[in-house]
Design a protein around this motif. Structure first.
Motif, PDB file in Angstrom:
ATOM      1  N   TYR A   1      11.838 -18.245  26.536  1.00 29.50           N
ATOM      2  CA  TYR A   1      10.660 -18.026  27.379  1.00 29.50           C
ATOM      3  C   TYR A   1      10.054 -19.354  27.823  1.00 29.50           C
ATOM      4  CZ  TYR A   1       7.862 -18.965  23.143  1.00 29.50           C
ATOM      5  OH  TYR A   1       7.296 -19.542  22.033  1.00 29.50           O
TER       6      TYR A   1
ATOM      7  N   THR B   1       6.505 -21.469  28.639  1.00 25.42           N
ATOM      8  CA  THR B   1       5.066 -21.525  28.396  1.00 25.42           C
ATOM      9  C   THR B   1       4.592 -22.935  28.720  1.00 25.42           C
ATOM     10  OG1 THR B   1       3.316 -20.970  26.814  1.00 25.42           O
ATOM     11  CG2 THR B   1       5.266 -22.075  25.913  1.00 25.42           C
TER      12      THR B   1
ATOM     13  N   LYS C   1      -1.893 -17.554  22.320  1.00 27.45           N
ATOM     14  CA  LYS C   1      -0.872 -16.721  21.666  1.00 27.45           C
ATOM     15  C   LYS C   1      -1.360 -15.313  21.362  1.00 27.45           C
ATOM     16  CE  LYS C   1       2.606 -19.710  19.675  1.00 27.45           C
ATOM     17  NZ  LYS C   1       2.312 -21.038  20.155  1.00 27.45           N
TER      18      LYS C   1
ATOM     19  N   ARG D   1       3.226 -12.771  24.812  1.00 27.73           N
ATOM     20  CA  ARG D   1       4.461 -12.194  24.252  1.00 27.73           C
ATOM     21  C   ARG D   1       4.109 -11.146  23.201  1.00 27.73           C
ATOM     22  NH1 ARG D   1       8.579 -15.211  21.472  1.00 27.73           N
ATOM     23  NH2 ARG D   1       6.904 -16.464  20.598  1.00 27.73           N
TER      24      ARG D   1
ATOM     25  N   ASN E   1       3.459  -7.646  24.310  1.00 26.66           N
ATOM     26  CA  ASN E   1       3.772  -7.612  25.748  1.00 26.66           C
ATOM     27  C   ASN E   1       2.528  -7.307  26.595  1.00 26.66           C
ATOM     28  OD1 ASN E   1       5.594  -7.983  27.781  1.00 26.66           O
ATOM     29  ND2 ASN E   1       6.298  -5.863  27.810  1.00 26.66           N
TER      30      ASN E   1
ATOM     31  N   THR F   1       4.606 -17.165  29.973  1.00 30.17           N
ATOM     32  CA  THR F   1       4.006 -16.261  28.999  1.00 30.17           C
ATOM     33  C   THR F   1       3.240 -17.078  27.962  1.00 30.17           C
ATOM     34  OG1 THR F   1       4.411 -14.356  27.566  1.00 30.17           O
ATOM     35  CG2 THR F   1       6.000 -16.147  27.430  1.00 30.17           C
ATOM     36  N   ASP F   2       2.405 -16.391  27.181  1.00 25.23           N
ATOM     37  CA  ASP F   2       1.494 -17.071  26.239  1.00 25.23           C
ATOM     38  C   ASP F   2       0.611 -18.078  26.973  1.00 25.23           C
ATOM     39  OD1 ASP F   2       2.362 -15.557  24.158  1.00 25.23           O
ATOM     40  OD2 ASP F   2       3.559 -17.108  23.192  1.00 25.23           O
TER      41      ASP F   2
END
Length: 212
Positions: free
Chosen positions: A3, A5, A29, A58, A61, A89-90
């Protein structure tokens, strides 16, 4: 599984028809961390007309957004779309708007909030988090040349080198390349190298992938 970030908070801004848009981005997070970041920006900009946000986690989701008083669909969704298109993400983005007295219209707002979110993303250091293994390789000095020649072929990251009575290297190797590397290390050292697998984890491989 891998992923994208960011490593730390960043911001950037621009002015559109006398309205100032300030884009903030931060690594988060959990839902609580995202809300805390949003509240911090809101407290910093109490006089701003709008503090629009979007975040993707994450954990469970989760993805959430808010137009914060802007016409529905013109602010929070465009910010969220920027994060989705970039595969981040995050992260949480807050776009603060100080109204300049000139209406931008629906299309203008979408473009402005998208642009502010993009500027914030551009200002941040993007990390390519990959599933990898930390290996501890111990060998005698005669094998060091062969080992160090081999490692770049596997896009490894050396995190520690200890030149004591033997050479001890601690490296990160992508999980999908683990078995092939261990096999070749055993072959080139004639089985004399001690290879200890210290476990699987996520680490940033952006510098390796940039150079490859």
């Amino acid at each position: 599984m891998n992923y994208l970030t960011i490593s730390e908070s960043a911001k950037d801004s621009f002015i559109e028809k006398r309205s100032e848009f300030i884009g903030y981005i931060a690594p988060v997070k959990t839902n609580n961390e995202a809300v805390a970041f949003i509240n911090t920006i809101k407290a910093e900009h109490r006089k701003a007309k709008h503090n629009v946000y979007a975040y993707i986690l994450r954990e469970d989701n989760i993805s959430r957004y808010s137009d914060d008083g802007e016409p529905q669909g013109t602010a929070g969704v465009p910010v969220l779309d920027v994060l989705k298109k970039r595969g981040l993400t995050d992260v949480c983005v807050v776009v603060t708007r100080y109204f300049g007295g000139i209406l931008l219209g629906g299309g203008g707002l979408v473009r402005a909030y998208s642009h502010a979110a993009s500027l914030a993303c551009d200002a941040a250091h993007i990390m390519d988090m990959c599933l990898c293994h930390r290996l501890k390789i111990t060998a005698d000095y005669g094998m060091y040349g062969k080992i160090s020649y081999l490692l770049p072929n596997y896009e490894t990251i050396t995190v520690n080198s200890d030149f004591g009575s033997d050479v001890t290297l601690e490296i990160l190797v992508l999980s999908e390349k683990l078995e092939a590397l261990k096999k070749e290390l055993t072959e080139v050292t004639g089985g004399s190298a001690d290879i200890e697998d210290c476990g699987e984890l996520f680490e940033d491989f952006s510098s390796v992938k940039k150079n490859s």
